[in-house]
Design a protein around this motif. Structure first.
Motif, PDB file in Angstrom:
ATOM      1  N   SER A 160       0.996  -1.192  -0.272  1.00  0.00           N
ATOM      2  CA  SER A 160      -0.106   0.174  -0.033  1.00  0.00           C
ATOM      3  C   SER A 160       0.915   1.499   0.566  1.00  0.00           C
ATOM      4  O   SER A 160      -0.181   2.520   0.256  1.00  0.00           O
ATOM      5  CB  SER A 160      -0.794  -0.250   1.649  1.00  0.00           C
ATOM      6  OG  SER A 160      -0.101   0.060   2.130  1.00  0.00           O
ATOM      7  N   GLY A 162       4.568   3.912  -1.789  1.00  0.00           N
ATOM      8  CA  GLY A 162       5.184   3.841  -2.712  1.00  0.00           C
ATOM      9  C   GLY A 162       5.275   3.092  -3.711  1.00  0.00           C
ATOM     10  O   GLY A 162       4.654   2.826  -4.819  1.00  0.00           O
ATOM     11  N   SER A 183      -1.011  -3.794   6.417  1.00  0.00           N
ATOM     12  CA  SER A 183      -2.108  -3.870   7.675  1.00  0.00           C
ATOM     13  C   SER A 183      -3.670  -3.593   6.892  1.00  0.00           C
ATOM     14  O   SER A 183      -4.162  -3.187   5.866  1.00  0.00           O
ATOM     15  CB  SER A 183      -1.632  -2.331   8.602  1.00  0.00           C
ATOM     16  OG  SER A 183      -1.708  -1.227   7.909  1.00  0.00           O
ATOM     17  N   TYR A 201      -0.728  -8.243   7.904  1.00  0.00           N
ATOM     18  CA  TYR A 201       0.419  -8.819   8.661  1.00  0.00           C
ATOM     19  C   TYR A 201       0.419  -8.609   9.968  1.00  0.00           C
ATOM     20  O   TYR A 201       1.369  -9.435  10.275  1.00  0.00           O
ATOM     21  CB  TYR A 201       2.252  -8.093   8.064  1.00  0.00           C
ATOM     22  CG  TYR A 201       2.183  -6.667   7.712  1.00  0.00           C
ATOM     23  CD1 TYR A 201       3.215  -6.360   9.262  1.00  0.00           C
ATOM     24  CD2 TYR A 201       1.740  -5.514   7.385  1.00  0.00           C
ATOM     25  CE1 TYR A 201       2.649  -4.739   9.547  1.00  0.00           C
ATOM     26  CE2 TYR A 201       1.539  -4.579   7.887  1.00  0.00           C
ATOM     27  CZ  TYR A 201       2.361  -3.893   8.881  1.00  0.00           C
ATOM     28  OH  TYR A 201       2.445  -2.565   9.077  1.00  0.00           O
ATOM     29  N   THR A 229       8.007 -10.137   7.988  1.00  0.00           N
ATOM     30  CA  THR A 229       7.124 -10.596   7.046  1.00  0.00           C
ATOM     31  C   THR A 229       7.707 -11.244   6.176  1.00  0.00           C
ATOM     32  O   THR A 229       7.069 -11.991   5.811  1.00  0.00           O
ATOM     33  CB  THR A 229       6.525  -8.662   6.417  1.00  0.00           C
ATOM     34  OG1 THR A 229       5.736  -7.882   7.507  1.00  0.00           O
ATOM     35  CG2 THR A 229       5.084  -9.453   5.299  1.00  0.00           C
ATOM     36  N   VAL A 264      17.251   0.972  -7.320  1.00  0.00           N
ATOM     37  CA  VAL A 264      16.990   1.016  -8.533  1.00  0.00           C
ATOM     38  C   VAL A 264      17.653   2.529  -9.388  1.00  0.00           C
ATOM     39  O   VAL A 264      18.128   2.967  -8.395  1.00  0.00           O
ATOM     40  CB  VAL A 264      15.484   2.298  -8.253  1.00  0.00           C
ATOM     41  CG1 VAL A 264      15.333   2.885  -7.270  1.00  0.00           C
ATOM     42  CG2 VAL A 264      14.116   3.016  -9.238  1.00  0.00           C
ATOM     43  N   HIS A 307       4.806   4.063   7.143  1.00  0.00           N
ATOM     44  CA  HIS A 307       3.521   3.014   6.681  1.00  0.00           C
ATOM     45  C   HIS A 307       2.337   5.144   6.363  1.00  0.00           C
ATOM     46  O   HIS A 307       1.359   5.038   5.960  1.00  0.00           O
ATOM     47  CB  HIS A 307       2.272   3.042   8.179  1.00  0.00           C
ATOM     48  CG  HIS A 307       3.312   2.701   8.974  1.00  0.00           C
ATOM     49  ND1 HIS A 307       2.986   1.361   9.040  1.00  0.00           N
ATOM     50  CD2 HIS A 307       4.072   2.188  10.250  1.00  0.00           C
ATOM     51  CE1 HIS A 307       3.596   0.413   9.203  1.00  0.00           C
ATOM     52  NE2 HIS A 307       4.395   0.956  10.255  1.00  0.00           N
TER      53      HIS A 307
HETATM   54  N1  LIG Z   1      16.206  -0.757  -3.467  1.00  0.00           N
HETATM   55  C1  LIG Z   1      16.075   0.650  -4.189  1.00  0.00           C
HETATM   56  O1  LIG Z   1      15.748   0.602  -5.123  1.00  0.00           O
HETATM   57  C2  LIG Z   1      13.948   0.831  -3.352  1.00  0.00           C
HETATM   58  C3  LIG Z   1      13.453   1.696  -3.881  1.00  0.00           C
HETATM   59  C4  LIG Z   1      12.559   2.168  -2.948  1.00  0.00           C
HETATM   60  C5  LIG Z   1      12.567   1.782  -1.619  1.00  0.00           C
HETATM   61  N2  LIG Z   1      12.553   1.430  -1.373  1.00  0.00           N
HETATM   62  C6  LIG Z   1      12.918   1.045   0.214  1.00  0.00           C
HETATM   63  O2  LIG Z   1      11.519   0.063   0.014  1.00  0.00           O
HETATM   64  C7  LIG Z   1      10.636   0.366   1.485  1.00  0.00           C
HETATM   65  C8  LIG Z   1       9.444   0.434   0.799  1.00  0.00           C
HETATM   66  O3  LIG Z   1       9.368   1.783   0.014  1.00  0.00           O
HETATM   67  P1  LIG Z   1       8.238   2.473  -0.382  1.00  0.00           P
HETATM   68  O4  LIG Z   1       8.689   4.092  -0.556  1.00  0.00           O
HETATM   69  O5  LIG Z   1       6.771   1.730  -0.901  1.00  0.00           O
HETATM   70  O6  LIG Z   1       7.947   3.040   1.450  1.00  0.00           O
HETATM   71  P2  LIG Z   1       6.067   3.727   1.991  1.00  0.00           P
HETATM   72  O7  LIG Z   1       5.600   5.017   0.672  1.00  0.00           O
HETATM   73  O8  LIG Z   1       6.438   4.137   3.241  1.00  0.00           O
HETATM   74  O9  LIG Z   1       5.741   2.026   2.312  1.00  0.00           O
HETATM   75  C9  LIG Z   1       5.489   1.570   3.015  1.00  0.00           C
HETATM   76  C10 LIG Z   1       4.645  -0.040   2.792  1.00  0.00           C
HETATM   77  O10 LIG Z   1       4.979  -1.177   3.999  1.00  0.00           O
HETATM   78  C11 LIG Z   1       3.788  -1.495   4.579  1.00  0.00           C
HETATM   79  N3  LIG Z   1       4.483  -2.267   5.694  1.00  0.00           N
HETATM   80  C12 LIG Z   1       5.002  -1.691   7.062  1.00  0.00           C
HETATM   81  N4  LIG Z   1       5.503  -2.337   8.252  1.00  0.00           N
HETATM   82  C13 LIG Z   1       4.809  -3.398   7.602  1.00  0.00           C
HETATM   83  C14 LIG Z   1       5.528  -4.603   7.836  1.00  0.00           C
HETATM   84  N5  LIG Z   1       6.163  -5.155   9.052  1.00  0.00           N
HETATM   85  N6  LIG Z   1       5.199  -5.797   6.701  1.00  0.00           N
HETATM   86  C15 LIG Z   1       4.828  -5.306   5.674  1.00  0.00           C
HETATM   87  N7  LIG Z   1       4.655  -4.129   5.216  1.00  0.00           N
HETATM   88  C16 LIG Z   1       4.595  -3.357   6.296  1.00  0.00           C
HETATM   89  C17 LIG Z   1       3.501  -0.515   4.560  1.00  0.00           C
HETATM   90  O11 LIG Z   1       2.048  -0.876   5.109  1.00  0.00           O
HETATM   91  P3  LIG Z   1       0.895  -0.193   6.186  1.00  0.00           P
HETATM   92  O12 LIG Z   1       1.138   1.224   6.536  1.00  0.00           O
HETATM   93  O13 LIG Z   1      -0.122  -0.617   6.292  1.00  0.00           O
HETATM   94  O14 LIG Z   1       1.674  -0.967   7.425  1.00  0.00           O
HETATM   95  C18 LIG Z   1       3.176  -0.024   3.278  1.00  0.00           C
HETATM   96  O15 LIG Z   1       2.749  -0.288   2.673  1.00  0.00           O
HETATM   97  C19 LIG Z   1      11.491   1.796   2.132  1.00  0.00           C
HETATM   98  O16 LIG Z   1      12.520   0.877   3.185  1.00  0.00           O
HETATM   99  C20 LIG Z   1      12.358   2.166   1.034  1.00  0.00           C
HETATM  100  O17 LIG Z   1      13.293   2.902   1.989  1.00  0.00           O
HETATM  101  C21 LIG Z   1      14.194   0.683  -1.851  1.00  0.00           C
END
Ligand SMILES: NC(=O)c1ccc[n+]([C@@H]2O[C@H](COP(=O)([O-])OP(=O)(O)OC[C@H]3O[C@@H](n4cnc5c(N)ncnc54)[C@H](OP(=O)(O)O)[C@@H]3O)[C@@H](O)[C@H]2O)c1
Length: 316
Positions: A160, A162, A183, A201, A229, A264, A307
């Motif tokens: 849910s 980014g 969630s 989760y 998770t 990325v 979140h």
């Molecule tokens: N390697 C790369 O190139 C790269 C690129 C982009 C992002 N990332 C990393 O990937 C992660 C996600 O990025 P994002 O931009 O999508 O972050 P975001 O927008 O903050 O989204 C986080 C997501 O994770 C969920 N979540 C939180 N805790 C969780 C858990 N314990 N189990 C399952 N789901 C959980 C949240 O849902 P709820 O709110 O319902 O808990 C939400 O859907 C970040 O840590 C970011 O730094 C890495």
């Protein structure tokens, strides 16, 4: 004196108190570069990781740093030989340069035109600014590393946020079946984006919950959450299945699993493809909040919670 602009900056690594909104020089426009008036800048968890110094041994940097890697804006000037765009064109980009210094939480950015694609016409600047980093991450993870195919089943952890909210939609474009993990409060949101099934989760063992729906398991796990998770979900991966993570570099992952870590990369060709998908109505961006440049520290604090639903955006 050259052109000046308002920008969020920091001169040392640390917490939100390091952010100062101030006036700085707009860099000189050089060969192959464009000057873009920033209309909106997407905020990502990595912006806080960079500010706190976690990537300092990995990405070269120069203080003061202007944070932010996502941008949607308007071409205002062009350097020598930069002719792909006209002045006035609306563009968007994942503006991560080899050196961390000039980011997008500012009024202007000067970077090579090769970073830009045309902004999706049907999206606002705020929505478009929410696509590049997360859209390219989902694209490179599902399509390139994961080689997702029609009729396959993909489990998206953190679906849910980014990256996850774009990943659900890109998986549906391929014709895959999608299970989104987040969630409970975000289950309706994930369904609206196209998730066929949702798993919470917090109240479940994720792997067992998925196996109740798909006893044979899933073809691909796309991990945007990691931790427990991820550990639990591995019980639901098919024997020859693939795991793509954007967080785990392979630590504690069984060697028998077909595993890929993705970091990325900028890619304007893929951004053009994302534009086409947005313009054909297949890709939507949910902007859950916008912040002014003066509120940059607050925006970065919100994204750090991990979140956020959909995307948050700074409008300078
Ligand atoms: N390697 C790369 O190139 C790269 C690129 C982009 C992002 N990332 C990393 O990937 C992660 C996600 O990025 P994002 O931009 O999508 O972050 P975001 O927008 O903050 O989204 C986080 C997501 O994770 C969920 N979540 C939180 N805790 C969780 C858990 N314990 N189990 C399952 N789901 C959980 C949240 O849902 P709820 O709110 O319902 O808990 C939400 O859907 C970040 O840590 C970011 O730094 C890495």
């Amino acid at each position: 004196m050259g052109k000046q602009m308002k920008a969020a900056t920091y001169k040392e690594f640390g917490g939100k108190e390091t952010i100062k909104v101030t006036t700085v020089d707009v860099p000189e426009l050089k060969e192959g570069e464009v000057l873009v008036r920033i209309k909106a800048a997407g905020v990502n968890p990595v912006d806080t990781a960079v500010r706190e110094g976690y990537l300092k041994d990995f990405l070269p940097y120069e203080f003061p740093v202007i944070p932010g890697w996502d941008v949607a804006g308007v071409v205002e000037d062009r350097g020598f030989s930069a002719r792909r765009f006209n002045v006035g064109d609306e563009v968007y980009a994942y503006a991560r340069r080899p050196k961390v210094q000039y980011g997008t939480f500012a009024e202007y950015i000067v970077i090579p035109e090769t970073y830009f694609a045309r902004k999706p016409e049907n999206l606002s600047f705020e929505e478009a600014a929410g696509i590049p980093l997360v859209g390219l991450t989902a694209y490179q993870s599902l399509y390139d590393a994961g080689n997702l195919q029609e009729n396959q089943t993909v489990l998206i952890l953190g679906a849910s946020g980014g990256v996850g909210s774009l990943a659900i939609q890109l998986a549906k474009v391929k014709g895959a079946t999608v299970i989104g993990v987040a969630s409970e409060k975000n289950h309706g949101f994930m369904k609206e984006l196209g998730a066929d099934h949702t798993v919470d989760y917090k109240d479940n063992h994720v792997g067992n919950a998925v196996k109740e729906i798909f006893p044979d398991g899933v073809d691909l796990i796309f991990d945007c959450a990691s931790g427990e998770t991820l550990e639990q979900s591995l019980a639901a991966l098919k024997k020859n299945g693939t795991l793509v993570s954007i967080l785990n570099h392979g630590e504690n992952i069984d060697k028998s699993i077909n595993f890929h870590y993705v970091f990325v990369e900028p890619n304007a060709r893929q951004l053009e493809h994302l534009r086409e998908l947005a313009e054909s109505g297949k890709l939507k961006v949910h902007v859950s909040n916008t912040y002014s440049l003066d509120e940059t520290a607050e925006a970065m604090q919100q994204i750090q919670t991990l979140h956020t639903t959909g995307k948050i955006v700074i409008v300078p």
